[in-house]
Design an enzyme around this catalytic site. Sequence first.
Site, short mmCIF file in Angstrom:
data_model
loop_
_atom_site.label_atom_id
_atom_site.label_comp_id
_atom_site.label_asym_id
_atom_site.label_seq_id
_atom_site.Cartn_x
_atom_site.Cartn_y
_atom_site.Cartn_z
CE LYS A 236 -1.75 -1.58 3.73
NZ LYS A 236 -2.46 -1.86 4.97
CB THR A 269 -6.42 8.22 7.33
OG1 THR A 269 -5.47 8.83 8.20
CG2 THR A 269 -6.78 9.17 6.21
N GLY A 271 -7.11 3.54 10.98
CA GLY A 271 -7.79 2.25 10.81
C GLY A 271 -8.03 1.85 9.37
CB THR A 272 -7.26 3.35 6.01
OG1 THR A 272 -6.06 3.90 6.50
CG2 THR A 272 -8.26 4.43 5.78
N GLY A 273 -5.92 0.68 7.20
CA GLY A 273 -5.21 -0.58 6.89
C GLY A 273 -6.01 -1.78 7.38
CB CYS A 274 -7.70 -2.51 10.63
SG CYS A 274 -6.36 -2.01 11.70
#
Length: 553
Positions: A236, A269, A271-274
């Site tokens: 990412k 933003t 928590g976007t990865g989780c």
Amino acid sequence: MAYFCSQVLSTSFFTPKPQIPVLLSPGVACIKSSQPYRFLHLKAMQDNKVSMPTPGDESKVRVPHVLTVAGSDSGAGAGIQADLKACAARGVYCSTVITAVTAQNTLGVQGVNIVPEDFVAEQLRSVLSDMSPNVVKTGMLPSTGIVKTLCQSLKEFPVQALVVDPVMVSTSGHTLAGPSILDSFREELLPMADIVTPNLKEASALLGGVPLETIADMRSAAKAIHDIGPRNVLVKGGDLPVSLDAVDVFYDGEDFYEFRSSRIMTPNTHGTGCTLASTVAAELAKGSQMLSAVKVAKRYVEAALSYSKNIAIGGGLQGPMDHLLKLKSNVLRRPFDPCDLFLYAVTDSRMNKKWGRSIVDAVKAAIEGGASIIQLREKEVETSDFLEAAKACLKICRVHGVPLLINDRIDVALASDADGVHIGQSDMPAHVARALLGPDKIIGVSCKTPEQAQQAWIDGADYIGSGGVYPTNTKENNKTIGLDGLKTVCLSSKLPVVAIGGIGISNAQAVMGLGVPNLEGVAVVSALFDRECVLTETRKLLEVLKESTKIAN
Ligand SMILES: Cc1ncc(COP(=O)(O)OP(=O)(O)O)c(N)n1
Ligand SMILES: Cc1ncsc1CCOP(=O)(O)O
Ligand SMILES: [Mg+2]
């Protein structure tokens, strides 16, 4: 079904480079592979240990299920809480194994408490031995022991797919899993993974600290990480310097794909990865192939980010997003209050056309004059014009805190996000409207009899419109029920009632003077809109209604 599955399985054992999930039936994907872990997985599927439709058990519906193995975030923007919300938003069941409890908010991470390894093992056993999740998604795995415990459990209870989000550092810069876990990631977890989703820092850490600054670097990193063993890699690039677009690089061992999206300018933003990883897991659990799972997950995260860009939760630099895309509209919408029915203005496109005004101008004037609720009753306009008018009127209504309902057209109410609908006895049944609109929207139903009033209550309506009280030219062939009929409906109704039909300043007091407690107001069309000045007529009617409440008290 079992026969079909075993056909697929028996060929898959000999497939040299198997990677892609094969759709067997909705929610059941089978991953072809010859690796030992895969073998266990396929064997378990053959043995019916992994989610399969049970013959003769058709009344029970197996739902797609993701198990997330991650840390708890007290601020609920990331971690277990984000995973639960993302899966719920995507219509997938989510169970949880908590590896650590963090004290976090929008300012950062204030504390971390790691769950003892044997208790992580116990949670894993509880879920895996009983609930057959389709997909396991991992987040914060704070110790080598926990990584090893997880790998052991997955060998014992194979699942269809493993999604690894290699969480190492929080967005605020706090270390959530130190470098000591890297070896166990590389040696044990990644070789079992169907996809790993590192950001630039995590990809760099997995590769011993190589700098990653360009898309070319990301491609090389994806390839190098793929060599460690996961079947797919998504690097990412959100943190990539000097790039207007957000670019992620996906590599499936053969081809590279770039996912580009314009950067959404928002502090929300966290928590976007989780969220991305759990959405990939959710889509896989539904039966998607890997590339489409990633595509859908990217689209969902983008939509949620864009929706949440202005929401304000916490005072720190990085806020959470709204996974369910509901918070903003719920702030703007207040719950239904029966007093809203007091002066109920119902538009009519024919009348407005006759007087040379637009629907929006008519609504503005009615609100300014004191209307407490608006219904768009537009029998002659095209659907697209109706929708545009509804959206424009909704903006005005929201500013003034006045609910906006749509007559007959549930589709227009849904598309415009209006506050509800008014439906008649020959429209969509109220219980179906309720199922379509959900618990919060306002539903009004026209009733002329106690039986209809009783049914409206059973069906989940919020109020009743009863009439025509007096003869009207606005609605053809409409039976007049008179004040007596209105009273009978009111007395039999558990719901608040608004009177309609031939009502205006000359007779509104007589209607309200019926003195039944659940008669909340009058609904009028021609008395407001078949007049030159809607504002003046609405003001006059409001005065009459106020006067009638003074008399009643
Ligand atoms: C408040 C209110 N009450 C009754 C009606 C009539 O609805 P319906 O019976 O569906 O007839 P149409 O309005 O669709 O012709 C109403 N619109 N509003
Ligand atoms: C829609 C409707 N439903 C029962 S009477 C009626 C018409 C009301 O219009 P008006 O207020 O002009 O009599
Ligand atoms: Mg109708």
